[in-house]
Design a protein around this motif. Structure first.
Motif, PDB file in Angstrom:
ATOM      1  N   ASP A  61      -1.657  34.919  -7.440  1.00 28.53           N
ATOM      2  CA  ASP A  61      -0.784  34.534  -8.544  1.00 28.53           C
ATOM      3  C   ASP A  61      -1.114  35.330  -9.800  1.00 28.53           C
ATOM      4  OD1 ASP A  61       0.754  32.097  -7.478  1.00 28.53           O
ATOM      5  OD2 ASP A  61      -1.324  31.618  -6.969  1.00 28.53           O
ATOM      6  N   ILE A  62      -0.101  35.501 -10.647  1.00 28.51           N
ATOM      7  CA  ILE A  62      -0.270  36.242 -11.898  1.00 28.51           C
ATOM      8  C   ILE A  62      -0.508  35.232 -13.019  1.00 28.51           C
ATOM      9  CG2 ILE A  62       0.804  37.856 -13.509  1.00 28.51           C
ATOM     10  CD1 ILE A  62       2.670  38.628 -11.082  1.00 28.51           C
ATOM     11  N   CYS A  63      -1.627  35.377 -13.704  1.00 29.45           N
ATOM     12  CA  CYS A  63      -1.953  34.486 -14.828  1.00 29.45           C
ATOM     13  C   CYS A  63      -1.495  35.097 -16.145  1.00 29.45           C
ATOM     14  CB  CYS A  63      -3.456  34.242 -14.896  1.00 29.45           C
ATOM     15  SG  CYS A  63      -4.169  33.584 -13.391  1.00 29.45           S
ATOM     16  N   ALA A  64      -1.726  36.391 -16.307  1.00 29.42           N
ATOM     17  CA  ALA A  64      -1.346  37.085 -17.537  1.00 29.42           C
ATOM     18  C   ALA A  64      -1.176  38.567 -17.222  1.00 29.42           C
ATOM     19  CB  ALA A  64      -2.403  36.893 -18.619  1.00 29.42           C
ATOM     20  N   TYR A  65      -0.342  39.230 -18.014  1.00 25.71           N
ATOM     21  CA  TYR A  65      -0.179  40.674 -17.850  1.00 25.71           C
ATOM     22  C   TYR A  65       0.361  41.283 -19.139  1.00 25.71           C
ATOM     23  CZ  TYR A  65       4.880  39.976 -17.414  1.00 25.71           C
ATOM     24  OH  TYR A  65       6.188  39.640 -17.661  1.00 25.71           O
ATOM     25  N   ALA A  66       0.104  42.560 -19.319  1.00 23.14           N
ATOM     26  CA  ALA A  66       0.662  43.325 -20.435  1.00 23.14           C
ATOM     27  C   ALA A  66       0.842  44.754 -19.942  1.00 23.14           C
ATOM     28  CB  ALA A  66      -0.266  43.292 -21.648  1.00 23.14           C
ATOM     29  N   VAL A  67       2.070  45.269 -20.057  1.00 28.67           N
ATOM     30  CA  VAL A  67       2.365  46.649 -19.644  1.00 28.67           C
ATOM     31  C   VAL A  67       2.373  47.504 -20.899  1.00 28.67           C
ATOM     32  CG1 VAL A  67       3.943  48.155 -18.402  1.00 28.67           C
ATOM     33  CG2 VAL A  67       3.799  45.732 -17.784  1.00 28.67           C
ATOM     34  N   MET A  68       1.346  48.325 -21.060  1.00 29.20           N
ATOM     35  CA  MET A  68       1.209  49.165 -22.251  1.00 29.20           C
ATOM     36  C   MET A  68       1.690  50.592 -21.958  1.00 29.20           C
ATOM     37  SD  MET A  68       0.106  46.851 -24.211  1.00 29.20           S
ATOM     38  CE  MET A  68      -0.333  47.784 -25.678  1.00 29.20           C
ATOM     39  N   SER A  69       1.584  51.482 -22.947  1.00 26.27           N
ATOM     40  CA  SER A  69       2.146  52.829 -22.798  1.00 26.27           C
ATOM     41  C   SER A  69       1.441  53.662 -21.739  1.00 26.27           C
ATOM     42  CB  SER A  69       2.105  53.566 -24.136  1.00 26.27           C
ATOM     43  OG  SER A  69       0.769  53.710 -24.578  1.00 26.27           O
ATOM     44  N   ASN A  70       0.122  53.521 -21.613  1.00 24.87           N
ATOM     45  CA  ASN A  70      -0.583  54.327 -20.613  1.00 24.87           C
ATOM     46  C   ASN A  70      -1.568  53.522 -19.775  1.00 24.87           C
ATOM     47  OD1 ASN A  70      -2.532  53.850 -22.507  1.00 24.87           O
ATOM     48  ND2 ASN A  70      -3.211  55.976 -22.680  1.00 24.87           N
ATOM     49  N   HIS A  71      -1.438  52.199 -19.806  1.00 17.91           N
ATOM     50  CA  HIS A  71      -2.300  51.366 -18.961  1.00 17.91           C
ATOM     51  C   HIS A  71      -1.680  49.983 -18.791  1.00 17.91           C
ATOM     52  CE1 HIS A  71      -3.602  50.212 -23.009  1.00 17.91           C
ATOM     53  NE2 HIS A  71      -4.094  49.099 -22.483  1.00 17.91           N
ATOM     54  N   THR A  72      -2.187  49.256 -17.812  1.00 18.35           N
ATOM     55  CA  THR A  72      -1.729  47.884 -17.568  1.00 18.35           C
ATOM     56  C   THR A  72      -2.926  46.943 -17.507  1.00 18.35           C
ATOM     57  OG1 THR A  72      -1.817  48.105 -15.145  1.00 18.35           O
ATOM     58  CG2 THR A  72       0.268  48.668 -16.233  1.00 18.35           C
ATOM     59  N   HIS A  73      -2.713  45.724 -17.969  1.00 25.95           N
ATOM     60  CA  HIS A  73      -3.697  44.643 -17.853  1.00 25.95           C
ATOM     61  C   HIS A  73      -3.064  43.539 -17.026  1.00 25.95           C
ATOM     62  CE1 HIS A  73      -6.688  45.914 -20.881  1.00 25.95           C
ATOM     63  NE2 HIS A  73      -5.658  46.382 -21.560  1.00 25.95           N
ATOM     64  N   ILE A  74      -3.793  43.037 -16.037  1.00 25.28           N
ATOM     65  CA  ILE A  74      -3.289  41.939 -15.220  1.00 25.28           C
ATOM     66  C   ILE A  74      -4.437  40.965 -14.940  1.00 25.28           C
ATOM     67  CG2 ILE A  74      -2.032  41.295 -13.124  1.00 25.28           C
ATOM     68  CD1 ILE A  74      -1.348  44.280 -12.766  1.00 25.28           C
ATOM     69  N   VAL A  75      -4.204  39.688 -15.151  1.00 29.78           N
ATOM     70  CA  VAL A  75      -5.176  38.653 -14.779  1.00 29.78           C
ATOM     71  C   VAL A  75      -4.616  37.955 -13.555  1.00 29.78           C
ATOM     72  CG1 VAL A  75      -6.401  36.557 -15.469  1.00 29.78           C
ATOM     73  CG2 VAL A  75      -5.948  38.350 -17.161  1.00 29.78           C
ATOM     74  N   LEU A  76      -5.380  37.962 -12.466  1.00 28.88           N
ATOM     75  CA  LEU A  76      -4.911  37.455 -11.179  1.00 28.88           C
ATOM     76  C   LEU A  76      -5.733  36.248 -10.705  1.00 28.88           C
ATOM     77  CD1 LEU A  76      -4.454  40.876  -9.332  1.00 28.88           C
ATOM     78  CD2 LEU A  76      -2.656  39.469 -10.358  1.00 28.88           C
TER      79      LEU A  76
END
Length: 324
Positions: A61-76
């Protein structure tokens, strides 16, 4: 030196992990490239749509995410119990949404009779599929490979798109989880590409705020289940209202034009996870700079290292200072 992924994942200690993927050199995942003037903004939706589709297939499951210009953050969140509950046919059907499978799995789904030898090899394949469907490595592999192929095709080039494999951090307790989710959700504000959480496009906090307006929680994300109790339902161990208030407050404090004083305002979430207000700002501004491995309170960190036979306890001193 890079640490093998199997030495970073310990589901006995935590099922929450923070994953980061970064593009190579000056390549742009999304946004506008200042060198060429070309916009790659449309790629943000590639990542978001693929994330949501994979969450329906994997037992993750996805808890949090942020799609930035040159990277991604995902909390799973890894739901390995769900993977173990699914019957063999469900496992194969899910995997076939990702890959073609094998002639044997195709034969199994078509209901054809299998010999004892075929049944043995099929069972081994299903065991492998079951493990993969609750594997962060496979989840991130499928996500990043999909985006890389689409980006390379659009750019008419070949070669690496991502800067090696993704990086991951174990979030060992509620304090680490809350701090990391807020850090991820506030990435666009810190990068000065958004002024408020609701204006932070392609982030989980925007998706949650949109759902909250209709008194709903988005189906694509792991729901907030409220305060922990004896018979806790599946979900994030916080209340949505307090989390959104916490993100809003923190976002206003870290802006240069609004210094604020968090010492005078302690929200229930901070009180419950026992994070000192003066430490909260540092956690949500510099999470990745402060922590380079597993994150959690000292006792959680010790247990995690013991389970994985880790002699070096990376981050332990910072965990003691900020989360004790």
């Amino acid at each position: 030196m890079a640490i093998a992924r199997k030495r970073q994942i310990s589901l006995a200690d935590t099922k929450y992990y923070h994953c980061i993927s970064r593009c190579v050199r000056h390549a742009y995942l999304c946004g506008e490239d200042s060198l060429t003037g070309k916009s790659y903004e449309h790629r943000r939706s590639w990542v978001e749509q693929k994330l949501f589709s994979l969450a329906k297939i994997f037992c993750i499951d996805i808890c949090a995410y942020a799609v930035m210009s040159n990277h991604t953050h995902i909390v799973l969140y890894v739901d390995d119990k769900k993977a173990n509950r699914l019957n063999d046919k469900a496992i194969v059907l899910r995997w076939h949404k990702l890959c073609k499978g094998t002639p044997l799995t195709q034969k199994f789904l078509q209901g054809e009779e299998l010999s004892s030898t075929e049944r043995y090899f099929l069972s081994q394949t299903i065991i492998q599929y079951r493990e993969r469907l609750s594997s962060i490595s496979w989840f991130m592999r499928v996500l990043n490979e999909h985006i890389a192929r689409k980006a390379n095709k659009e750019d008419e080039c070949t070669g690496r798109f991502w800067e090696g494999r993704f990086k991951s951090q174990a979030l060992l307790d509620e304090a680490a989880l809350a701090a990391c989710m807020a850090y991820v959700d506030l990435n666009p504000i810190r990068a000065k590409v958004a002024k408020t959480p609701e204006c932070s496009n392609f982030t989980s906090v925007q998706k949650r705020i949109q759902g909250a307006k209709n008194a709903k929680q988005p189906k694509q994300l792991l729901k907030f289940a409220g305060k922990p109790c004896k018979f806790m339902p599946k979900g994030l161990p916080f209340e949505l209202k307090y989390y959104l208030e916490l993100v809003e407050l923190t976002g206003s404090i870290i802006r240069d034009d609004k210094p604020g004083f968090i010492e005078n305002t302690q929200l229930p979430l901070l009180e419950r996870v026992n994070i000192a207000p003066e430490n909260w700002l540092k956690l949500t501004k510099d999470f990745r700079r402060v922590f380079h491995g597993a994150v959690g309170k000292p006792q959680s960190h010790v247990s995690y290292c013991d389970h994985l036979n880790k002699k070096r306890r990376v981050n332990f001193s910072n965990c003691e200072k900020l989360l004790a």
